[in-house]
Design a protein around this motif. Sequence first.
Motif, PDB file in Angstrom:
ATOM      1  N   GLN A 377       0.832  -1.196   0.000  1.00  0.00           N
ATOM      2  CA  GLN A 377       0.000   0.000   0.000  1.00  0.00           C
ATOM      3  C   GLN A 377       0.873   1.256   0.000  1.00  0.00           C
ATOM      4  OE1 GLN A 377      -3.396   0.095  -0.125  1.00  0.00           O
ATOM      5  NE2 GLN A 377      -3.483  -2.137  -0.262  1.00  0.00           N
ATOM      6  N   THR A 378       0.348   2.308  -0.611  1.00  0.00           N
ATOM      7  CA  THR A 378       1.041   3.593  -0.660  1.00  0.00           C
ATOM      8  C   THR A 378       0.366   4.570   0.288  1.00  0.00           C
ATOM      9  OG1 THR A 378       1.725   3.265  -2.956  1.00  0.00           O
ATOM     10  CG2 THR A 378       1.742   5.519  -2.126  1.00  0.00           C
ATOM     11  N   VAL A 379       1.171   5.228   1.118  1.00  0.00           N
ATOM     12  CA  VAL A 379       0.683   6.230   2.060  1.00  0.00           C
ATOM     13  C   VAL A 379       1.274   7.583   1.676  1.00  0.00           C
ATOM     14  CG1 VAL A 379       0.600   6.951   4.472  1.00  0.00           C
ATOM     15  CG2 VAL A 379       0.494   4.505   3.896  1.00  0.00           C
ATOM     16  N   ASP A 380       0.413   8.565   1.426  1.00  0.00           N
ATOM     17  CA  ASP A 380       0.872   9.905   1.042  1.00  0.00           C
ATOM     18  C   ASP A 380       1.411  10.655   2.255  1.00  0.00           C
ATOM     19  OD1 ASP A 380       0.082   9.454  -1.584  1.00  0.00           O
ATOM     20  OD2 ASP A 380      -1.932  10.262  -1.230  1.00  0.00           O
ATOM     21  N   ILE A 381       2.596  11.268   2.087  1.00  0.00           N
ATOM     22  CA  ILE A 381       3.221  12.045   3.156  1.00  0.00           C
ATOM     23  C   ILE A 381       3.816  13.310   2.543  1.00  0.00           C
ATOM     24  CG2 ILE A 381       4.908  12.079   5.030  1.00  0.00           C
ATOM     25  CD1 ILE A 381       4.859   9.088   5.095  1.00  0.00           C
ATOM     26  N   ASP A 382       3.325  14.465   2.960  1.00  0.00           N
ATOM     27  CA  ASP A 382       3.880  15.729   2.474  1.00  0.00           C
ATOM     28  C   ASP A 382       5.342  15.839   2.887  1.00  0.00           C
ATOM     29  OD1 ASP A 382       1.510  16.458   1.335  1.00  0.00           O
ATOM     30  OD2 ASP A 382       0.822  17.619   3.076  1.00  0.00           O
ATOM     31  N   TYR A 383       6.161  16.412   2.021  1.00  0.00           N
ATOM     32  CA  TYR A 383       7.567  16.723   2.265  1.00  0.00           C
ATOM     33  C   TYR A 383       8.474  15.490   2.304  1.00  0.00           C
ATOM     34  CZ  TYR A 383       5.009  20.775   3.973  1.00  0.00           C
ATOM     35  OH  TYR A 383       4.124  21.817   4.096  1.00  0.00           O
ATOM     36  N   LEU A 384       7.932  14.288   2.119  1.00  0.00           N
ATOM     37  CA  LEU A 384       8.782  13.106   2.153  1.00  0.00           C
ATOM     38  C   LEU A 384       9.639  13.048   0.897  1.00  0.00           C
ATOM     39  CD1 LEU A 384       9.547  10.556   3.711  1.00  0.00           C
ATOM     40  CD2 LEU A 384       7.794   9.336   2.445  1.00  0.00           C
ATOM     41  N   MET A 385      10.911  12.677   1.089  1.00  0.00           N
ATOM     42  CA  MET A 385      11.849  12.560  -0.021  1.00  0.00           C
ATOM     43  C   MET A 385      12.422  11.150  -0.030  1.00  0.00           C
ATOM     44  SD  MET A 385      13.853  16.190   0.569  1.00  0.00           S
ATOM     45  CE  MET A 385      14.048  15.826   2.328  1.00  0.00           C
ATOM     46  N   PRO A 386      12.875  10.668  -1.196  1.00  0.00           N
ATOM     47  CA  PRO A 386      13.402   9.298  -1.272  1.00  0.00           C
ATOM     48  C   PRO A 386      14.586   9.059  -0.352  1.00  0.00           C
ATOM     49  CG  PRO A 386      12.936  10.141  -3.474  1.00  0.00           C
ATOM     50  CD  PRO A 386      12.768  11.293  -2.531  1.00  0.00           C
ATOM     51  N   GLN A 387      15.376  10.093  -0.034  1.00  0.00           N
ATOM     52  CA  GLN A 387      16.546   9.892   0.820  1.00  0.00           C
ATOM     53  C   GLN A 387      16.200   9.771   2.298  1.00  0.00           C
ATOM     54  OE1 GLN A 387      15.954  12.477  -1.193  1.00  0.00           O
ATOM     55  NE2 GLN A 387      16.792  14.405  -0.440  1.00  0.00           N
ATOM     56  N   CYS A 388      14.938   9.960   2.646  1.00  0.00           N
ATOM     57  CA  CYS A 388      14.515   9.779   4.037  1.00  0.00           C
ATOM     58  C   CYS A 388      14.321   8.293   4.339  1.00  0.00           C
ATOM     59  CB  CYS A 388      13.205  10.528   4.309  1.00  0.00           C
ATOM     60  SG  CYS A 388      13.326  12.320   4.184  1.00  0.00           S
ATOM     61  N   LYS A 389      14.411   7.960   5.612  1.00  0.00           N
ATOM     62  CA  LYS A 389      14.083   6.615   6.067  1.00  0.00           C
ATOM     63  C   LYS A 389      12.664   6.636   6.626  1.00  0.00           C
ATOM     64  CE  LYS A 389      18.812   5.394   7.459  1.00  0.00           C
ATOM     65  NZ  LYS A 389      19.669   4.993   8.616  1.00  0.00           N
ATOM     66  N   SER A 390      11.884   5.622   6.279  1.00  0.00           N
ATOM     67  CA  SER A 390      10.514   5.544   6.767  1.00  0.00           C
ATOM     68  C   SER A 390      10.304   4.251   7.545  1.00  0.00           C
ATOM     69  CB  SER A 390       9.517   5.614   5.604  1.00  0.00           C
ATOM     70  OG  SER A 390       9.524   6.896   5.002  1.00  0.00           O
ATOM     71  N   PHE A 391       9.491   4.361   8.595  1.00  0.00           N
ATOM     72  CA  PHE A 391       9.157   3.223   9.440  1.00  0.00           C
ATOM     73  C   PHE A 391       7.635   3.180   9.572  1.00  0.00           C
ATOM     74  CE2 PHE A 391      13.159   5.125  10.635  1.00  0.00           C
ATOM     75  CZ  PHE A 391      14.036   4.055  10.679  1.00  0.00           C
ATOM     76  N   ALA A 392       7.067   1.996   9.452  1.00  0.00           N
ATOM     77  CA  ALA A 392       5.608   1.882   9.451  1.00  0.00           C
ATOM     78  C   ALA A 392       5.141   0.850  10.477  1.00  0.00           C
ATOM     79  CB  ALA A 392       5.097   1.508   8.063  1.00  0.00           C
ATOM     80  N   ARG A 393       3.916   1.056  10.948  1.00  0.00           N
ATOM     81  CA  ARG A 393       3.221   0.090  11.792  1.00  0.00           C
ATOM     82  C   ARG A 393       1.849  -0.182  11.179  1.00  0.00           C
ATOM     83  NH1 ARG A 393       4.941   3.884  15.397  1.00  0.00           N
ATOM     84  NH2 ARG A 393       2.805   4.628  15.703  1.00  0.00           N
ATOM     85  N   ALA A 394       1.387  -1.408  11.309  1.00  0.00           N
ATOM     86  CA  ALA A 394       0.098  -1.792  10.751  1.00  0.00           C
ATOM     87  C   ALA A 394      -0.801  -2.318  11.857  1.00  0.00           C
ATOM     88  CB  ALA A 394       0.270  -2.851   9.669  1.00  0.00           C
ATOM     89  N   THR A 395      -2.036  -1.810  11.900  1.00  0.00           N
ATOM     90  CA  THR A 395      -3.036  -2.256  12.861  1.00  0.00           C
ATOM     91  C   THR A 395      -4.280  -2.697  12.104  1.00  0.00           C
ATOM     92  OG1 THR A 395      -2.227  -0.640  14.481  1.00  0.00           O
ATOM     93  CG2 THR A 395      -4.385  -1.614  14.882  1.00  0.00           C
TER      94      THR A 395
END
Length: 492
Positions: A377-395
């Motif tokens: 799934q794709t989650v939209d995030i303003d200001y996010l750039m490919p060089q950032c690290k992202s961490f997700a949780r699913a409920t």
Amino acid sequence: MSNAQFQSATFVNRKLIGKIQTAESVRISVKQDIAQVLSIGVDSCVNSYETTNGEASFYGKTNIKFMYSDGTSVLSSSYNADFTASIQSELLNTDSKLTFDVVTVDTKADVSVNTATLTVLLEITVYAYVCERSPYFESGEDIFTKTDRVEVLEQADVINIPFVLDEELSSSRNISTVLLAESALCATDYSVSNGVLRVQGDALVRLTYISDGVIVTDNLPFKFERELEATEGLADCQLKLRLICKNTKVRLDIAEGDVNTAFTVEISGTAQAEATRTGVLEIVSDAYGPDCDFTFERNTVTTTLPCGSACAVKKILTNLASDNGKTPITAVNVGAIVTNCVSQERSALVEGVVYATLLYQTETGTEGEQLELPYSQTVDIDYLMPQCKSFARATVLNFDVLEQGGVLAEAELCLTVESERTVDYSVIVNVEEKPFDKTELPAIEMCLARKGETLWNLAKNLHISEEDLVSVNPEITNPLDKDARIVVYNKI
């Protein structure tokens, strides 16, 4: 050098300390003989930890939800087990603030008459906020400086606030026996003011019970809002909040000779708040004097800065293959994990697995079968750039098995994504003066400057201020758009 002024600052970096696996063995004895293990559900979390230089020891609790058949009936039992583990890293010290992600990797059951020995394998990922204190060159009298404004993470804390959520609910059918109570919480909004943490969110209670000899599962969603006592460390901070369910209890409101559908659910959990504070520093990146140059000793410092966050609800619909012609009657011990999270331009791609145990009614009784549904799934995030690290949780906020031209599994996921970037800065930690005799210079100089040179480099090479350079040569641009002759008046 006596007139060089230094300050000291804390640079905080969020680091992956490592992953460890730990196995638990739990022995559960019941009154009836165990003919078949149907499902094992595991919820684990770390409750507390202690850090020393180079090591962290942590303590947690595992809640096991065990369903089985005695040959004629479906029964259940639950058990709480404590676990301890430790991890070593040179990054750890007594001031380290830690967070943990705990995932169940595998479960096994060995049965002997009325006793089941359950083996649970946990994988624990440990993160730490690592602090580095470093001096930096700030300014100096009679020194021309080039200053950069840099953003740094200067403070971080991890605060765990226990809470209990009570809610009165009602089942769709008469409850004879409760087999399993599962819960899920997702914070959709939160804020801190006047010492109070206000949390709003979505909750789900999945109640599996026996009604008139039939196994039934109700998905019972509700909204909640709670006020929790907040510590001073949360004031004026950026927050990342995670709600951890630790235990779910059900109290039936039994009415003699009447239909029993009303019940009260009690969800015990922890609100884990990562409180961070960023600041801006004026750091000198280069300097020179009117009659000297400098040799610098530099140090590289690392800090972690937020990139953005988002919370999105996604629906997943998957056809279930039914080669044996069986139709599931319900699904229990439902959950979800994230296996990968990739930062993209203004969005994050979250991949993982929704898992559950499907219960089937066969000629020989009730059977359980493990189900895994991959998702992307794709989650939209303003200001996010490919060089950032992202961490997700699913409920999992809802899970149903449907019969619509076949057997379908429908899941509703709340995906929470937090993103950050790691930034390195080179700071001057020591300055050594290298003077020269300016009396040897002529009173007036004519210099040739090349296209592309900056005012700073020109002024530094000529040992005058940028203001003096422009006042004598008002036609020059920054940077130079063409070769130019520069006039310099040396102050002897």
